[in-house]
Design an enzyme around this catalytic site. Structure first.
Site, PDB file in Angstrom:
ATOM      1  N   GLY A  72      -5.283  55.234 -62.672  1.00 19.02           N
ATOM      2  CA  GLY A  72      -6.281  54.301 -62.162  1.00 19.02           C
ATOM      3  C   GLY A  72      -6.261  52.967 -62.898  1.00 19.02           C
ATOM      4  N   THR A  73      -6.093  53.012 -64.200  1.00 19.50           N
ATOM      5  CA  THR A  73      -6.147  51.771 -64.981  1.00 19.50           C
ATOM      6  C   THR A  73      -5.010  50.836 -64.572  1.00 19.50           C
ATOM      7  OG1 THR A  73      -7.128  53.017 -66.784  1.00 19.50           O
ATOM      8  CG2 THR A  73      -6.201  50.863 -67.338  1.00 19.50           C
ATOM      9  N   ASN A 156     -18.496  55.495 -61.927  1.00 18.29           N
ATOM     10  CA  ASN A 156     -18.126  56.685 -62.704  1.00 18.29           C
ATOM     11  C   ASN A 156     -19.257  57.191 -63.580  1.00 18.29           C
ATOM     12  OD1 ASN A 156     -17.171  54.026 -63.726  1.00 18.29           O
ATOM     13  ND2 ASN A 156     -16.928  55.160 -65.627  1.00 18.29           N
ATOM     14  N   GLN A 184     -13.270  57.368 -58.395  1.00 22.96           N
ATOM     15  CA  GLN A 184     -14.284  58.427 -58.342  1.00 22.96           C
ATOM     16  C   GLN A 184     -14.596  58.836 -56.895  1.00 22.96           C
ATOM     17  OE1 GLN A 184     -15.312  60.149 -60.861  1.00 22.96           O
ATOM     18  NE2 GLN A 184     -14.660  58.883 -62.582  1.00 22.96           N
ATOM     19  N   SER A 204      -6.596  57.954 -58.656  1.00 20.30           N
ATOM     20  CA  SER A 204      -6.032  58.577 -59.852  1.00 20.30           C
ATOM     21  C   SER A 204      -6.014  60.097 -59.682  1.00 20.30           C
ATOM     22  CB  SER A 204      -6.887  58.198 -61.068  1.00 20.30           C
ATOM     23  OG  SER A 204      -6.442  58.890 -62.209  1.00 20.30           O
ATOM     24  N   HIS A 206      -5.832  62.697 -61.756  1.00 22.11           N
ATOM     25  CA  HIS A 206      -6.525  63.684 -62.598  1.00 22.11           C
ATOM     26  C   HIS A 206      -8.003  63.798 -62.291  1.00 22.11           C
ATOM     27  CE1 HIS A 206      -8.432  61.198 -65.957  1.00 22.11           C
ATOM     28  NE2 HIS A 206      -7.667  60.303 -65.412  1.00 22.11           N
ATOM     29  N   THR A 242      11.639  54.081 -64.007  1.00 20.37           N
ATOM     30  CA  THR A 242      11.958  55.366 -63.369  1.00 20.37           C
ATOM     31  C   THR A 242      10.685  56.124 -63.048  1.00 20.37           C
ATOM     32  OG1 THR A 242      14.035  55.466 -64.578  1.00 20.37           O
ATOM     33  CG2 THR A 242      13.215  57.548 -63.695  1.00 20.37           C
ATOM     34  N   CYS A 331     -17.512  54.813 -78.386  1.00 17.89           N
ATOM     35  CA  CYS A 331     -17.839  55.296 -79.712  1.00 17.89           C
ATOM     36  C   CYS A 331     -17.363  54.256 -80.714  1.00 17.89           C
ATOM     37  CB  CYS A 331     -17.127  56.618 -79.971  1.00 17.89           C
ATOM     38  SG  CYS A 331     -17.705  57.401 -81.468  1.00 17.89           S
TER      39      CYS A 331
HETATM   40  N1  PLP Z   1     -11.744  53.618 -62.579  1.00 16.74           N
HETATM   41  C1  PLP Z   1     -12.735  54.516 -62.643  1.00 16.74           C
HETATM   42  C2  PLP Z   1     -13.956  54.323 -61.805  1.00 16.74           C
HETATM   43  C3  PLP Z   1     -12.632  55.631 -63.492  1.00 16.74           C
HETATM   44  O1  PLP Z   1     -13.624  56.513 -63.556  1.00 16.74           O
HETATM   45  C4  PLP Z   1     -11.453  55.777 -64.270  1.00 16.74           C
HETATM   46  C5  PLP Z   1     -11.316  56.904 -65.222  1.00 16.74           C
HETATM   47  O2  PLP Z   1     -12.281  57.356 -65.808  1.00 16.74           O
HETATM   48  C6  PLP Z   1     -10.447  54.818 -64.155  1.00 16.74           C
HETATM   49  C7  PLP Z   1     -10.625  53.751 -63.298  1.00 16.74           C
HETATM   50  C8  PLP Z   1      -9.174  54.932 -64.932  1.00 16.74           C
HETATM   51  O3  PLP Z   1      -8.327  55.900 -64.391  1.00 16.74           O
HETATM   52  P1  PLP Z   1      -7.144  56.541 -65.272  1.00 16.74           P
HETATM   53  O4  PLP Z   1      -7.797  57.486 -66.232  1.00 16.74           O
HETATM   54  O5  PLP Z   1      -6.295  57.256 -64.267  1.00 16.74           O
HETATM   55  O6  PLP Z   1      -6.434  55.415 -65.915  1.00 16.74           O
END
Ligand code: PLP
Length: 389
Positions: A72-73, A156, A184, A204, A206, A242, A331
């Site tokens: 996602g990032t 999220n 999300q 994403s 996971h 790759t 944190c």
């Molecule tokens: N965007 C949202 C709303 C998320 O909740 C998250 C992960 O917590 C991300 C982006 C980032 O995704 P990734 O962990 O696959 O980089």
């Protein structure tokens, strides 16, 4: 000690058995490089392309519109920077977003702002829903200068849902590109890009029982995107390097699984478990605040604020009792700073400090919720006593 209760599914989900099995098969047997022209390469290429079809089917897109990324990032960064790069020679230089975004978008926007890009931060209502009228006014005045509007689908931390269909239609009508961070949402709730004029969608693996470190950016209708990772022609020259074949295959299997599982009945069930948790905690801890409660929310997320308590103390005590949750907070030096998203929503600091996110999935059971209610109320009662002692 009974098995731990994972109520942190917005952080990550357990990879489904069929995902693990498919990834193992690829690692052991189909470990060719998809760019190679020999048979081993072609076998790997076939697996990648089948996964692309699965992701496209999940969201109602065409396979060629799916760019595989590291998650996602990266997808969000590619959507934003890739759009600004592709439109560099035009008048479109403004990025529109909000302070409620995940750091993947928010920090990318902040960096761009430091580098001289004009970023328009949209206001939002106290319940965490972005002000659509403010977006309308901005686009009415400046649509021709806007490169991209980037607003998340579901938050999220609070689960608050943005009026994405309305926002997408607004952008489309004014000829402005729209990206949504759907991390999300996609893979959990019905997503059909044919029904909604979203130009760019981030997802994403996971977050819906796929592996970590893999995701996709879906780019609709041939919108040009400038590659941000250079060094190879992969992903139609939009993302060099790759391919992560086992991860991509895992994402594809997770997408097939999600498509089979998403249903109105599953959604209603999840919402009933979330409501049970909120009701149960409220009955035992009357001071609790449900952050974002007034807004439409995804069914599996609740953000509960316990005034005057510290999130870290609650989380540690819950973890000792086998309940895993989280605080949408960073944190720093051993203590949790209150979540910037909650503070931006106007949640008072003493509530934000003690706010905990509980997030469920299709694996969550009623028995787990009932035990979590007991453990949360015990922990909150104990910590509250130390305040008054
Ligand atoms: N965007 C949202 C709303 C998320 O909740 C998250 C992960 O917590 C991300 C982006 C980032 O995704 P990734 O962990 O696959 O980089």
């Amino acid at each position: 000690m009974p098995a731990p209760i994972h109520l942190d599914h917005n952080a990550t989900t357990r990879p489904a058995p069929q995902v693990v099995e498919a990834m193992r098969e690829v690692l052991e047997q189909e470990w060719g490089n998809p760019s190679s022209v020999h048979r081993a390469g072609l076998a790997a290429r076939r697996r990648v392309e089948l996964a692309r079809e699965s992701v496209a089917r999940l969201v109602g897109a065409e396979p060629r519109e799916v760019i595989f990324t590291s998650g996602g990032t990266e997808s969000a960064n590619l959507a934003i920077r890739g759009t600004l790069g592709a439109l560099a020679s035009t008048r479109r230089r403004v990025l529109v977003t909000s302070r409620l975004e995940h750091a993947a978008v928010r920090e990318c926007a902040e960096r761009l702002a430091r580098d001289g890009v004009e970023v328009a931060w949209l206001p939002h209502r106290p319940d965490g829903v972005v002000e659509v009228e403010a977006l309308r006014r901005l686009l009415d005045a400046r649509a021709a200068e806007v490169a991209l509007v980037s607003l998340m689908w579901a938050n999220n931390e609070t689960g608050v849902i943005a009026p994405i269909a309305e926002i997408a239609a607004l952008c489309r009508a004014r000829g402005v590109r729209f990206h949504t961070d759907g991390v999300q949402w996609a893979g959990r709730l019905a997503t059909d890009l044919r029904a909604s004029p979203i130009d760019l969608l981030t997802l994403s693996a996971h977050k819906f029982h796929g592996p970590k470190g893999v995701g996709a950016l879906v780019v609709r209708g041939g919108a040009r995107i400038e590659a941000q990772i250079l060094g190879g022609p992969q992903e139609r020259e939009r993302r060099g390097g790759t391919e992560n074949v086992p991860g991509i295959v895992g994402l594809g299997v997770a997408a097939d699984r999600a498509r089979a599982e998403i249903s109105p009945a599953a959604e209603t069930h999840l919402a009933s478990l979330r409501d049970r948790l909120e009701r149960g905690v409220r009955a035992r801890c009357p001071e609790v605040v449900v952050n974002g409660a007034g807004a439409p929310r995804v069914p599996g997320t609740t953000n509960l604020g316990f005034p005057r308590l510290g999130a870290e103390a609650i989380l540690v005590a819950l973890s000792e009792r086998g309940v895993f949750a989280s605080a949408g907070a960073a944190c720093s030096s051993g203590s949790l700073d209150p979540s910037p998203v909650l503070l931006a929503m106007g949640v008072p600091e003493e509530v934000a400090h003690g706010s905990i996110r509980f997030s469920l999935s299709g694996e969550t059971t009623e028995a787990e919720i009932d035990r979590a209610i007991e453990e949360v109320s015990t922990v909150v009662a104990r910590l509250s006593r130390t305040l008054t002692a």
